[in-house]
Enzyme design. Structure first.
Site, PDB file in Angstrom:
ATOM      1  N   HIS A 232       0.823  -1.211   0.000  1.00  0.00           N
ATOM      2  CA  HIS A 232       0.000   0.000   0.000  1.00  0.00           C
ATOM      3  C   HIS A 232       0.858   1.262   0.000  1.00  0.00           C
ATOM      4  CE1 HIS A 232      -3.866  -2.003   0.589  1.00  0.00           C
ATOM      5  NE2 HIS A 232      -3.246  -2.822   1.423  1.00  0.00           N
TER       6      HIS A 232
ATOM      7  N   CYS B 286       3.719 -30.684 -11.771  1.00  0.00           N
ATOM      8  CA  CYS B 286       2.491 -29.876 -11.805  1.00  0.00           C
ATOM      9  C   CYS B 286       2.340 -29.306 -13.201  1.00  0.00           C
ATOM     10  CB  CYS B 286       2.562 -28.759 -10.761  1.00  0.00           C
ATOM     11  SG  CYS B 286       1.202 -27.573 -10.855  1.00  0.00           S
TER      12      CYS B 286
ATOM     13  N   ARG C 162      -7.972 -11.016   9.638  1.00  0.00           N
ATOM     14  CA  ARG C 162      -7.192  -9.846  10.021  1.00  0.00           C
ATOM     15  C   ARG C 162      -7.312  -9.643  11.528  1.00  0.00           C
ATOM     16  NH1 ARG C 162     -10.326  -6.347   5.721  1.00  0.00           N
ATOM     17  NH2 ARG C 162     -11.441  -8.318   5.479  1.00  0.00           N
TER      18      ARG C 162
ATOM     19  N   CYS D 246      -0.304 -27.675 -14.591  1.00  0.00           N
ATOM     20  CA  CYS D 246      -0.938 -26.351 -14.687  1.00  0.00           C
ATOM     21  C   CYS D 246       0.086 -25.230 -14.575  1.00  0.00           C
ATOM     22  CB  CYS D 246      -1.991 -26.183 -13.595  1.00  0.00           C
ATOM     23  SG  CYS D 246      -3.389 -27.309 -13.709  1.00  0.00           S
TER      24      CYS D 246
ATOM     25  N   CYS E 182      -6.194 -26.601 -11.891  1.00  0.00           N
ATOM     26  CA  CYS E 182      -6.825 -27.800 -11.326  1.00  0.00           C
ATOM     27  C   CYS E 182      -6.698 -27.864  -9.808  1.00  0.00           C
ATOM     28  CB  CYS E 182      -6.251 -29.068 -11.967  1.00  0.00           C
ATOM     29  SG  CYS E 182      -4.753 -29.706 -11.189  1.00  0.00           S
TER      30      CYS E 182
END
Length: 484
Positions: free
Chosen positions: A50, A403, A314, A405, A440
């Protein structure tokens, strides 16, 4: 053994404090009730750095936010963590509320946020074409950015570990007291620990530890936020972080790119009861709220590309302020409490602030040799074809894709397990190298990753979990179950 400092909590703030303390000649321990770092608030948030325009001027939040933002880029470079200074747009959809942009601009200027500018709706749409026609203005903050929050937390902890900090996992602080000699005692499920100083970075449980040692009470409300994560095919839908105007419950439902190419949408904000401090369930109401709120500012939101939803908590302290530093009536006890947004952004500054305070109080001396940098796992996708072929020639495991993906190789998974404070479960591997983080959601690669974990850790498959604790996946061998 009596440590010089014990840090309770291995989230991003606790790990940042530990890394800062690792600069000095001291025996430092980090304990956490989970089986890995980054298992609480730090693992489930917006992953945004931020700018700092919404914090109240003069507050600890404002101070830590702006300093943390300033520190983030060189820190990410030192620790080999992906970070992009994308900038953010806070959009206004009502002419009657344009004055709110001016208020935030002035607040940001008072906080020392650089480059803030109020722009028109047309200027905002030129930067983000998917903004709706309802947007009449925006606050542009070029210093905002996005980061891989998992790798930041992991890198801080790894660097602290490399510099001599001990880490004890599956260790839950249950009671604290100080003896007549000023030594702190911490009773845990794994026995008693002692330290000259204690840093309380226990997230949503930090108030409980604080209230054990001080008559001046604090109170934390667990505030749940739910999110959608969209597939990498949505990369480019937004190029900056897009915020709505904030409310008293937080910054609202945002839409942001991630450093990994996904799009993140959320969060909601729901205050939970005191006994729900581990409740990270998603709800139909929460997810419907995300759809509704996000669509107020952006058109054609590609929610058909959602690959998962999740929720995080939070640690909202009643005064909406970071509680940092000395605790009244408890010398040698330091709070790192109430760390909600912008806690991730503030973490480097919190580490610098609290680490420096403890160092001064204990009279710690700098180490002759301190390792400032850390190298992350090898990412073959960033190599040239020749470099990748040479890597596979040297280490064939990098040529075995596990993996599909995310195109994560066995070599990367081995690195995630073998490196300092390495992965011990499926989620630990996912956070380090993204195996299971794709479309997936580990549907295909989990058995193979479990095999690798079992082999590397010397554990039977029945003891390999998703996220530690009782999250076992294999309940027994098929033939054994059939024979019962």
């Amino acid at each position: 053994m009596t440590y010089d400092v014990i840090v309770i909590g291995a989230g991003v703030s606790g790990s940042a404090v530990a890394r800062e303390l690792s600069r000095y000649e001291a025996d430092v321990l980090v304990m956490d009730r989970a089986d890995d770092v980054c298992c609480g608030t730090s693992k489930a948030n917006s992953a945004i750095v931020h700018a700092g325009y919404d914090c109240m001027p003069g507050s600890m939040m404002a101070r830590m936010n702006v300093r943390g933002n300033e520190m983030m880029e060189p820190l990410a470079r030192d620790l080999d963590v992906p970070f992009e200074r994308t900038g953010s747009l806070l959009v206004c959809t009502s002419k009657e509320r344009l004055g709110g942009l001016r208020d935030l601009f002035e607040r940001g200027a008072a906080n020392g946020v650089p480059g803030l500018k109020i722009i028109s709706g047309d200027e905002a749409r030129a930067m983000e074409p998917q903004l709706t026609d309802a947007v009449v203005g925006a606050l542009w903050a070029p210093s905002a950015g996005i980061i891989n929050v998992f790798l930041l937390n992991i890198a801080l902890a790894e660097n602290a570990f490399t510099n001599g900090v001990d880490f004890h996992f599956n260790t839950r602080a249950e009671r604290l007291w100080q003896d007549e000699g000023g030594v702190w005692h911490i009773r845990t499920n794994n026995g008693e620990y002692r330290a000259r100083a204690v840093v309380n970075a226990a997230g949503v449980y930090a108030d409980r530890l604080h209230n054990m040692v001080s008559a001046t009470r604090i109170h934390i409300t667990p505030r749940r936020g739910e999110y959608f994560l969209l597939d990498r095919t949505t990369a480019g839908y937004v190029r900056h972080v897009v915020f709505p105007q904030p409310t008293e419950l937080g910054k609202g439902v945002l839409v942001t790119p991630t450093v990994d190419g996904n799009t993140l949408v959320g969060p909601t904000a729901l205050d939970l009861a005191d006994d729900q401090r581990d409740d990270v369930e998603t709800t139909q109401v929460g997810l419907d709220t995300i759809r509704e709120k996000a669509s107020e500012n952006l058109r054609d939101l590609p929610l058909r590309q959602v690959i998962t939803s999740f929720a995080g908590l939070r640690a909202h302290e009643d005064r909406h302020e970071f509680v940092l530093g000395h605790v009244e009536g408890a010398p040698g006890f330091y709070d790192c409490a109430g760390i909600e947004s912008p806690g991730l952004t503030s973490a480097p500054a919190i580490g610098e602030y609290l680490g420096g305070m403890v160092k001064d109080d204990l009279g710690l001396s700098p180490k002759d040799a301190w390792v400032q940098t850390r190298t992350g796992t090898v990412d073959p996708s960033l190599l040239t074809l020749a470099e990748r072929n040479e890597l596979i020639r040297r280490e064939p495991a990098y040529g075995q894709i596990v993996c599909r993906c995310e195109s994560v190789s066995e070599g990367e998974i081995l690195d995630a397990i073998r490196r300092p404070l390495g992965a011990r479960d499926l989620d630990g591997v996912k956070r380090r190298v993204r195996a299971g983080a794709g479309r997936c959601q580990a549907g295909f690669c989990s058995p193979r990753v479990m095999d690798i974990l079992s082999r590397e850790l010397g554990l039977p498959l029945e003891e390999i979990g998703k996220r530690g604790g009782a999250s076992r996946i294999v309940v027994g061998r098929t033939k054994e179950v059939q024979g019962q």
